[in-house]
Design an enzyme around this catalytic site. Structure first.
Site, mmCIF file in Angstrom:
data_model
loop_
_atom_site.group_PDB
_atom_site.id
_atom_site.type_symbol
_atom_site.label_atom_id
_atom_site.label_comp_id
_atom_site.label_asym_id
_atom_site.label_seq_id
_atom_site.Cartn_x
_atom_site.Cartn_y
_atom_site.Cartn_z
ATOM 1 N N LYS A 116 0.861 -1.184 0.000
ATOM 2 C CA LYS A 116 0.000 0.000 0.000
ATOM 3 C C LYS A 116 0.890 1.225 0.000
ATOM 4 O O LYS A 116 2.055 1.165 0.416
ATOM 5 C CB LYS A 116 -0.900 0.033 1.238
HETATM 6 P P1 NAD Z 1 -12.893 7.760 -2.891
HETATM 7 O O1 NAD Z 1 -11.888 8.787 -2.593
HETATM 8 O O2 NAD Z 1 -13.378 7.595 -4.297
HETATM 9 O O3 NAD Z 1 -14.193 8.005 -1.969
HETATM 10 C C1 NAD Z 1 -14.132 8.126 -0.573
HETATM 11 C C2 NAD Z 1 -15.491 8.586 -0.078
HETATM 12 O O4 NAD Z 1 -15.485 8.629 1.349
HETATM 13 C C3 NAD Z 1 -15.870 9.993 -0.550
HETATM 14 O O5 NAD Z 1 -17.260 10.050 -0.800
HETATM 15 C C4 NAD Z 1 -15.519 10.860 0.664
HETATM 16 O O6 NAD Z 1 -16.252 12.075 0.696
HETATM 17 C C5 NAD Z 1 -15.907 9.926 1.786
HETATM 18 N N1 NAD Z 1 -15.240 10.242 3.050
HETATM 19 C C6 NAD Z 1 -13.950 10.593 3.255
HETATM 20 N N2 NAD Z 1 -13.726 10.820 4.559
HETATM 21 C C7 NAD Z 1 -14.880 10.582 5.190
HETATM 22 C C8 NAD Z 1 -15.283 10.660 6.544
HETATM 23 N N3 NAD Z 1 -14.426 11.016 7.503
HETATM 24 N N4 NAD Z 1 -16.572 10.343 6.836
HETATM 25 C C9 NAD Z 1 -17.436 9.985 5.844
HETATM 26 N N5 NAD Z 1 -17.115 9.913 4.551
HETATM 27 C C10 NAD Z 1 -15.860 10.213 4.235
HETATM 28 O O7 NAD Z 1 -12.317 6.381 -2.332
HETATM 29 P P2 NAD Z 1 -12.718 4.890 -2.725
HETATM 30 O O8 NAD Z 1 -11.771 4.422 -3.753
HETATM 31 O O9 NAD Z 1 -14.194 4.830 -2.983
HETATM 32 O O10 NAD Z 1 -12.356 4.123 -1.381
HETATM 33 C C11 NAD Z 1 -13.281 4.006 -0.296
HETATM 34 C C12 NAD Z 1 -12.861 2.854 0.591
HETATM 35 O O11 NAD Z 1 -12.834 1.649 -0.194
HETATM 36 C C13 NAD Z 1 -11.461 2.979 1.199
HETATM 37 O O12 NAD Z 1 -11.457 2.362 2.462
HETATM 38 C C14 NAD Z 1 -10.611 2.183 0.241
HETATM 39 O O13 NAD Z 1 -9.410 1.710 0.848
HETATM 40 C C15 NAD Z 1 -11.548 1.047 -0.082
HETATM 41 N N6 NAD Z 1 -11.242 0.334 -1.323
HETATM 42 C C16 NAD Z 1 -11.176 0.987 -2.515
HETATM 43 C C17 NAD Z 1 -10.910 0.264 -3.673
HETATM 44 C C18 NAD Z 1 -10.910 0.893 -5.038
HETATM 45 O O14 NAD Z 1 -10.849 0.153 -6.028
HETATM 46 N N7 NAD Z 1 -11.007 2.199 -5.170
HETATM 47 C C19 NAD Z 1 -10.670 -1.116 -3.595
HETATM 48 C C20 NAD Z 1 -10.752 -1.750 -2.351
HETATM 49 C C21 NAD Z 1 -11.035 -0.996 -1.230
#
Ligand code: NAD
Length: 427
Positions: A116
């Site tokens: 990561k």
């Molecule tokens: P992103 O940046 O596209 O979206 C994050 C979202 O969370 C946004 O809507 C943001 O406003 C919101 N957010 C941020 N801080 C917050 C808080 N304190 N309280 C409430 N909402 C909050 O990110 P993503 O890619 O959608 O990732 C989201 C989660 O999924 C993370 O934990 C990430 O590690 C996990 N994840 C992502 C992927 C991927 O393919 N993008 C894969 C596996 C896991």
């Protein structure tokens, strides 16, 4: 993204994600009766790189940023894991996320280890040009670790296809030729894969359907609340709606919205795209904050934002029958115990959000072969891998009379331990 808002609703500071990750590992190691030497190997990360690097800002000044790339395990193949931009990024957070990546790749049986990366920054406060400068310099700093055979980054919180394109271009310029397989989650025009942007949400949809089917829950009679409306949260909302679920609440960093009769998800996606937030959406009956969203009387709760959202403080108030961890590490071990005692079914992150890394794997394979697949083939393969993983996880949970999280850990840790053991210790 406003800094004041971030601070106000930041997750409880108390839980250190790396301690959580190690506690989860220890529990699985005990169930598996893992050899003490193997425990020591697997409960630590293998490599951690910290870089402090300069970025020229739009006003001509220079700012120093701190970033990390951590590799937890490389036994089953090159390391794989996203890159996150967030003010709360820390070395321990990145270490935890790298360990979870190892288990996630092993649960789905992808030939990868876990890694990561992250940079401490608030992208909402940076211009596009500053973000590009930051990304390119960070890519160059971590180029001693990353590459198609060694460690392949992907998008995570606050990074996207454009970020991956900049990283791919930086590494390619340094090599002198295009190296598309150096990152996944790229735009299609430079070797990205069909289906990758929606892959994590699609995996979330597949495992949610699996859980409901096994529990006799009818999607048409079910409600869903989703915390986080970024890549993962928004795609999960749309795909679950297509399956008949009623999405009654969503939130982002600025706050949440609610409509017990169901939100119009396509209209909401359009609204969020043009306004950069979900609050103010005309189709909501009321606005709610991020903590009350978690306690709504829904069938399915999907944390899709950050770590440490479900803790000992709110676990007893959660009313959902099923929790699907789309985010990494949203639940603390204490909250896990409460859910287990209360009979709440929790699909753990290392299974629930593995759809993203699975299609990243497809992207890497396509790049290495310069041979690209159709989206129907990708979605079909993804669905089969997620369903197989769910089956195996549930089987192990039943065998050991434990939670789905520990079922997933038993599957993953055993695979990594077996690979480590058969390779032996060098020299
Ligand atoms: P992103 O940046 O596209 O979206 C994050 C979202 O969370 C946004 O809507 C943001 O406003 C919101 N957010 C941020 N801080 C917050 C808080 N304190 N309280 C409430 N909402 C909050 O990110 P993503 O890619 O959608 O990732 C989201 C989660 O999924 C993370 O934990 C990430 O590690 C996990 N994840 C992502 C992927 C991927 O393919 N993008 C894969 C596996 C896991």
């Amino acid at each position: 993204m406003a800094e004041a808002v971030l601070t106000a609703i930041s997750p409880t500071a108390a839980a250190n994600p790396y301690i959580t990750a190690q506690r989860q590992f220890d529990q699985a190691a005990s169930i598996l009766n893992l050899d003490p030497g193997m425990r020591q190997v697997l409960r630590e990360v293998r490599r951690e790189l910290t870089v402090n690097f300069p970025v020229r800002m739009d006003d001509g000044s220079i700012r120093i940023f701190t970033g990390y790339r951590v590799q937890h395990n490389l036994t089953r193949g090159p390391a794989k894991g996203g890159i996150r931009y967030h003010p709360d990024v820390s070395l321990d957070e990145v270490k935890a996320l790298s360990m979870w990546m190892s288990w996630k790749c092993a649960v789905t049986n992808l030939p990868y280890g876990g890694a990561k990366g992250g940079v401490i920054c608030d992208p909402g406060q940076l211009s596009q040009h500053e973000l590009e400068n930051l990304t390119r310099r960070f890519a160059s700093e971590i180029s001693i670790l990353i590459g198609p055979e060694s460690d392949i980054p992907a998008p995570d919180v606050n990074t996207n296809q454009q970020t991956m394109a900049w990283i791919m271009d930086t590494i390619s310029m340094e090599k002198g030729y295009s190296v598309p397989a150096t990152v996944t989650g790229k735009p299609l025009s430079i070797g990205g894969s069909e289906g990758r942007p929606a892959a994590t949400g699609r995996g979330v949809m597949v495992v949610t359907l699996e859980a409901c089917r096994r529990m006799g829950i009818d999607p048409e009679q079910s409600t869903v609340a989703i915390q986080g409306f970024g890549n993962v949260g928004s795609v999960s909302a749309e795909l679950l709606r297509e399956q008949g679920f009623k999405i009654v609440a969503v939130s982002d960093v600025f706050g949440g919205i609610h409509n017990p009769a169901g939100l119009d998800v396509p209209a909401l996606l359009e609204y969020a795209r043009s306004n950069g937030r979900v609050t103010g959406f005309p189709g909501a009956t009321d606005e709610i904050n991020n903590s009350s969203l978690l306690e709504l009387p829904v069938t399915v709760l999907i944390p899709a934002a950050l770590e440490n959202q479900l803790t000992i403080t709110n676990a007893a108030q959660v009313q959902a029958q099923v929790i699907v961890e789309a985010a990494n590490g949203p639940t603390t071990p204490e909250a896990d115990d409460v859910f287990h005692q209360r009979g709440v079914i929790l699909i753990p992150d290392i299974l629930a959000n593995a759809g993203g890394v699975t299609v990243s794997y497809f992207e890497w394979v396509q790049d290495l072969q310069s041979f690209f697949w159709e989206e129907t083939e990708i979605n079909g393969r993804l669905t089969r891998i997620m369903q197989r993983a769910y089956d195996q996880v549930e089987g192990l949970a039943r065998e050991h009379s434990t939670t789905l999280r520990m079922g997933a850990y038993c599957l993953a840790v055993k695979r990594v331990a077996d690979a480590t053991s058969v390779r032996g210790i060098y020299p």
